[in-house]
Write a protein that holds these residues in place. Sequence first.
Motif, mmCIF file in Angstrom:
data_model
loop_
_atom_site.group_PDB
_atom_site.id
_atom_site.type_symbol
_atom_site.label_atom_id
_atom_site.label_comp_id
_atom_site.label_asym_id
_atom_site.label_seq_id
_atom_site.Cartn_x
_atom_site.Cartn_y
_atom_site.Cartn_z
ATOM 1 N N GLU A 8 -8.148 -8.438 0.557
ATOM 2 C CA GLU A 8 -7.216 -9.528 0.288
ATOM 3 C C GLU A 8 -7.865 -10.891 0.563
ATOM 4 N N ALA A 26 0.847 -1.190 0.000
ATOM 5 C CA ALA A 26 0.000 0.000 0.000
ATOM 6 C C ALA A 26 0.880 1.236 0.000
ATOM 7 N N LEU A 53 -2.080 2.143 -8.643
ATOM 8 C CA LEU A 53 -3.104 1.135 -8.905
ATOM 9 C C LEU A 53 -2.658 0.178 -10.005
ATOM 10 N N LYS A 82 -8.634 -3.023 -5.551
ATOM 11 C CA LYS A 82 -7.753 -2.455 -4.537
ATOM 12 C C LYS A 82 -8.486 -1.372 -3.738
ATOM 13 N N LEU A 83 -8.119 -1.259 -2.490
ATOM 14 C CA LEU A 83 -8.616 -0.153 -1.680
ATOM 15 C C LEU A 83 -8.113 1.157 -2.263
ATOM 16 N N ALA A 119 -9.558 1.430 -9.689
ATOM 17 C CA ALA A 119 -9.523 0.781 -8.377
ATOM 18 C C ALA A 119 -10.471 -0.410 -8.340
ATOM 19 N N ASP A 160 -13.929 6.714 0.886
ATOM 20 C CA ASP A 160 -13.367 5.965 -0.233
ATOM 21 C C ASP A 160 -13.218 6.832 -1.474
ATOM 22 N N ILE A 172 -8.285 -3.204 3.643
ATOM 23 C CA ILE A 172 -7.255 -3.894 2.858
ATOM 24 C C ILE A 172 -7.253 -5.384 3.183
ATOM 25 N N HIS A 221 -2.622 -0.845 -2.994
ATOM 26 C CA HIS A 221 -3.704 -0.129 -2.345
ATOM 27 C C HIS A 221 -3.261 1.326 -2.160
#
Length: 389
Positions: A348, A87, A105, A136-137, A131, A362, A344, A110
């Motif tokens: 995952e 990240a 990204l 991905k966060l 994203a 977000d 995250i 992340h």
Amino acid sequence: MFNEERHFTAPIRWGMVGGGRGSEIGYAHRASAARDRFFQLKAGALDLDAARGREFGSHLGIEPERCYADYQALFAGEAARADGIQAVSIATPNDMHYAISKAALEVGLHVICEKPLTFTSTEAQELVDLAKAKRKLFAVMYGYSGYPMLHQAREMIHQGKLGEIRIVTLQFAHGFHSTAIEEQSAGAKWRMNPAISGPTYVLGDLGTHTYYLMEMLTGLEVDELCCMRQSFISSRAPLEDNAHVMFKFKGGAVGTLWASSVNAGSMHQQKIRVIGEKASLEWWDEYPNQLRYEIQGQPAQILERGLGYLAQGVDGICSRIGGGHPEGFFESWANLYHRFALAIDALEREDHAFLEQLWYPDVQAGLCGVKWLEACVKSADNGAIWVKF
């Protein structure tokens, strides 16, 4: 109370772009990410001056070979390592947010990015889509949104304690730039340069924070807005150092926002007041542990953070210490980094049920902020006309 026993098998390997020596925001990211031991700083491109960034990074405990000259070298170098970062946080001036976020990204990282997310909603929408495609966060650092009493307010509003919402008043109006401080301050200077800051100054730097709090607390959606903005320090034009925005919300509620850096004598003056048919709530970031609750016909109540009469475990934003002990800015940021880590981890593990009920600011919130800024600029630059949002 806060549960500090929750942990991962290993911390998230984390990097930073920007936030070098002397950066208040860089320090805020690092201190907050480290608070609950979910993140461990492993790499960075911390400064435009590579040697200075390497020296600073080594003082933070980063291995010298993982202190990179720029974000391209950071992402390439870490992608080649089995223990590369997972990240990255982006704490650069605004003009680099889009390019760095997109590159991060694309290599599967992340992302936690400062606001405003980009200069244009087209760029922001591209990041939203990327994203999602990369799974991905992508979080946006609306740092004030982690204060527990704001989430108490949110819960009370959603429970109908105020009745139907009629009026929202927002402000973030400090006085620290009431003179041409940018002549001596590099940190102020870039904020007033449209090539770096983007199309706004105080609306993007300050107003977006309080606008996001309004969205978070009330769920109201803007139908139309009208904005006027001024450059009281004339050298700042075309960027504003003062702005007023009026809102018409879907459903009939109305609101106003005042963003300013020339409110002489003021420290911060970030306030949000939500007025319903039965009662009102008001929160002020200089007194973040209190929430003022006023029911028509009754004495005003001051609700205090950390006490048993509050909603318990409101949306997972809990007090870290008992009532009476002040919590502040770093606790708010740490609450957000805690939630970023949980998101995250859930991504995952593909725990979609957990993600659906997990709140955090977000990338969609970032997109909304950029669209709001575009509408404000369009309104102001066309004579303060009403603009459909």
